[in-house]
Design a protein around this motif. Structure first.
Motif, short mmCIF file in Angstrom:
data_model
loop_
_atom_site.label_atom_id
_atom_site.label_comp_id
_atom_site.label_asym_id
_atom_site.label_seq_id
_atom_site.Cartn_x
_atom_site.Cartn_y
_atom_site.Cartn_z
N ASP A 153 0.83 -1.21 0.00
CA ASP A 153 0.00 0.00 0.00
C ASP A 153 0.87 1.26 0.00
OD1 ASP A 153 0.86 0.53 2.63
OD2 ASP A 153 -0.92 -0.37 3.52
N ALA A 154 0.23 2.40 -0.16
CA ALA A 154 0.95 3.68 -0.30
C ALA A 154 1.75 4.03 0.94
CB ALA A 154 -0.04 4.80 -0.63
N ASP A 155 1.20 3.77 2.14
CA ASP A 155 1.93 4.09 3.37
C ASP A 155 3.20 3.27 3.49
OD1 ASP A 155 0.27 6.11 4.25
OD2 ASP A 155 -1.01 4.76 5.42
N THR A 156 3.10 1.99 3.16
CA THR A 156 4.29 1.12 3.23
C THR A 156 5.32 1.56 2.20
OG1 THR A 156 2.91 -0.71 3.98
CG2 THR A 156 5.08 -1.27 3.10
N MET A 157 4.86 1.92 1.00
CA MET A 157 5.79 2.36 -0.04
C MET A 157 6.46 3.65 0.37
SD MET A 157 6.88 1.08 -2.78
CE MET A 157 8.52 1.69 -3.02
N ALA A 158 5.72 4.55 0.99
CA ALA A 158 6.31 5.81 1.47
C ALA A 158 7.40 5.53 2.49
CB ALA A 158 5.23 6.70 2.07
N GLU A 159 7.16 4.59 3.38
CA GLU A 159 8.17 4.24 4.38
C GLU A 159 9.41 3.64 3.72
OE1 GLU A 159 8.80 1.52 8.38
OE2 GLU A 159 6.80 1.68 7.52
N ILE A 160 9.20 2.81 2.72
CA ILE A 160 10.33 2.20 1.99
C ILE A 160 11.16 3.30 1.33
CG2 ILE A 160 10.92 0.78 -0.02
CD1 ILE A 160 8.47 -0.99 0.77
N ILE A 161 10.50 4.23 0.65
CA ILE A 161 11.22 5.33 -0.03
C ILE A 161 11.98 6.17 0.99
CG2 ILE A 161 10.89 7.50 -1.30
CD1 ILE A 161 8.64 6.02 -2.85
N GLU A 162 11.32 6.48 2.09
CA GLU A 162 11.96 7.31 3.12
C GLU A 162 13.17 6.61 3.72
OE1 GLU A 162 12.93 8.44 7.07
OE2 GLU A 162 11.39 6.90 6.87
N ARG A 163 13.03 5.33 4.05
CA ARG A 163 14.10 4.61 4.75
C ARG A 163 15.24 4.19 3.82
NH1 ARG A 163 11.56 0.15 8.44
NH2 ARG A 163 13.74 -0.06 9.02
N THR A 164 14.93 3.88 2.56
CA THR A 164 15.99 3.38 1.67
C THR A 164 16.63 4.46 0.81
OG1 THR A 164 14.46 2.79 -0.12
CG2 THR A 164 14.91 1.09 1.54
N VAL A 165 15.95 5.60 0.62
CA VAL A 165 16.50 6.62 -0.27
C VAL A 165 16.65 7.98 0.44
CG1 VAL A 165 16.24 7.82 -2.47
CG2 VAL A 165 15.46 5.46 -2.26
N LEU A 166 15.55 8.53 0.93
CA LEU A 166 15.59 9.90 1.44
C LEU A 166 16.49 10.05 2.67
CD1 LEU A 166 11.85 10.94 1.02
CD2 LEU A 166 13.77 11.36 -0.52
N THR A 167 16.36 9.16 3.64
CA THR A 167 17.19 9.27 4.85
C THR A 167 18.67 9.02 4.55
OG1 THR A 167 15.35 8.82 6.33
CG2 THR A 167 17.57 8.35 7.17
N PRO A 168 19.04 7.97 3.81
CA PRO A 168 20.47 7.79 3.50
C PRO A 168 21.07 8.95 2.71
CG PRO A 168 19.28 5.75 3.11
CD PRO A 168 18.25 6.80 3.38
N VAL A 169 20.32 9.49 1.73
CA VAL A 169 20.84 10.62 0.96
C VAL A 169 20.98 11.84 1.86
CG1 VAL A 169 20.31 12.26 -0.90
CG2 VAL A 169 20.12 9.80 -1.30
N GLY A 170 20.01 12.03 2.76
CA GLY A 170 20.10 13.14 3.71
C GLY A 170 21.33 13.01 4.61
N ALA A 171 21.65 11.79 5.02
CA ALA A 171 22.82 11.57 5.87
C ALA A 171 24.11 11.87 5.11
CB ALA A 171 22.83 10.13 6.38
N ILE A 172 24.16 11.50 3.86
CA ILE A 172 25.36 11.79 3.05
C ILE A 172 25.52 13.29 2.86
CG2 ILE A 172 26.38 11.57 0.75
CD1 ILE A 172 25.07 8.76 0.64
N ARG A 173 24.42 13.98 2.64
CA ARG A 173 24.50 15.43 2.42
C ARG A 173 24.96 16.17 3.66
NH1 ARG A 173 20.28 18.39 -0.96
NH2 ARG A 173 22.13 19.64 -1.20
#
Length: 196
Positions: A164-184
């Motif tokens: 579902d959309a909520d699970t997909m949002a969590e996947i995107i946040e945890r696998t892409v947005l947070t790691p990229v934010g940490a690198i930045r």
């Protein structure tokens, strides 16, 4: 006269984009013809070619329009560094425009359309930045962020019945947005260094 002509051009382009979006909800992308798009938009066949060289150019414009609309919606969340909210907004936006996103990202034209969408998204996001970056890492991170999200969305759009959309949002946040934010947040020259 010029203002009236400009307004007519804007209306015609809006009609053609909407026709493409509507037709994508009804038929596979590869079966949609320029003639069908023009008819749905209420314009002549030749008029289509005064605005776009082909269907792919219209698709690129639709992708750019959708990307711009999404960025407008999500910009306040990104400024607040609300990555989960931004991911939720992304998935809600994709769901609200599901047929055209399925056609653009996960459709039969697949890689060709996604490659064009990646290019359009990178250009749109690059233009939306508050200040241009000339750092290679910033460019690489933007490319990674955009392509990773598009790949995750393509997978999700093929597996809507499983995630579902909520699970997909969590996947995107945890696998892409947070790691990229940490690198930045790494200090200059700190990328790739280990602390032992």
């Amino acid at each position: 006269m010029s203002i009236a002509l400009d307004a007519r051009i804007v209306r015609t382009r809006q009609a053609l984009r909407q026709a493409m979006i509507d037709l994508a909800a009804e038929s596979p992308l590869e079966t949609i013809t320029v003639r069908a798009i023009a008819a749905r938009a209420g314009v002549g066949y030749a008029t289509f070619f005064r605005h776009y060289v082909d269907k792919e150019a219209l698709l690129a414009d639709v992708a750019d329009m959708l990307t711009g609309a999404f960025l407008q919606q999500v910009r306040p969340l990104l400024r607040q560094k609300d990555r989960r909210g931004a991911a939720r907004e992304l998935c809600a936006f994709v769901e609200a425009n599901l047929p055209i996103h399925q056609a653009l990202i996960a459709g039969g034209s697949g890689e060709t359309v996604r490659a064009g969408m990646l290019r359009q998204t990178l250009e749109t996001v690059g233009r939306a930045r508050s200040s241009p970056s000339h750092e290679p890492l910033d460019e690489l991170l933007l490319f990674h962020l955009t392509s990773a999200i598009l790949n995750l969305l393509a997978w999700w759009l093929r597996n809507l019945d499983r995630v579902d959309a909520d699970t997909m949002a969590e996947i995107i946040e945890r696998t892409v947005l947070t790691p990229v934010g940490a690198i930045r947040r790494q200090p200059p020259g700190g990328f790739g260094e280990t602390t032992e």
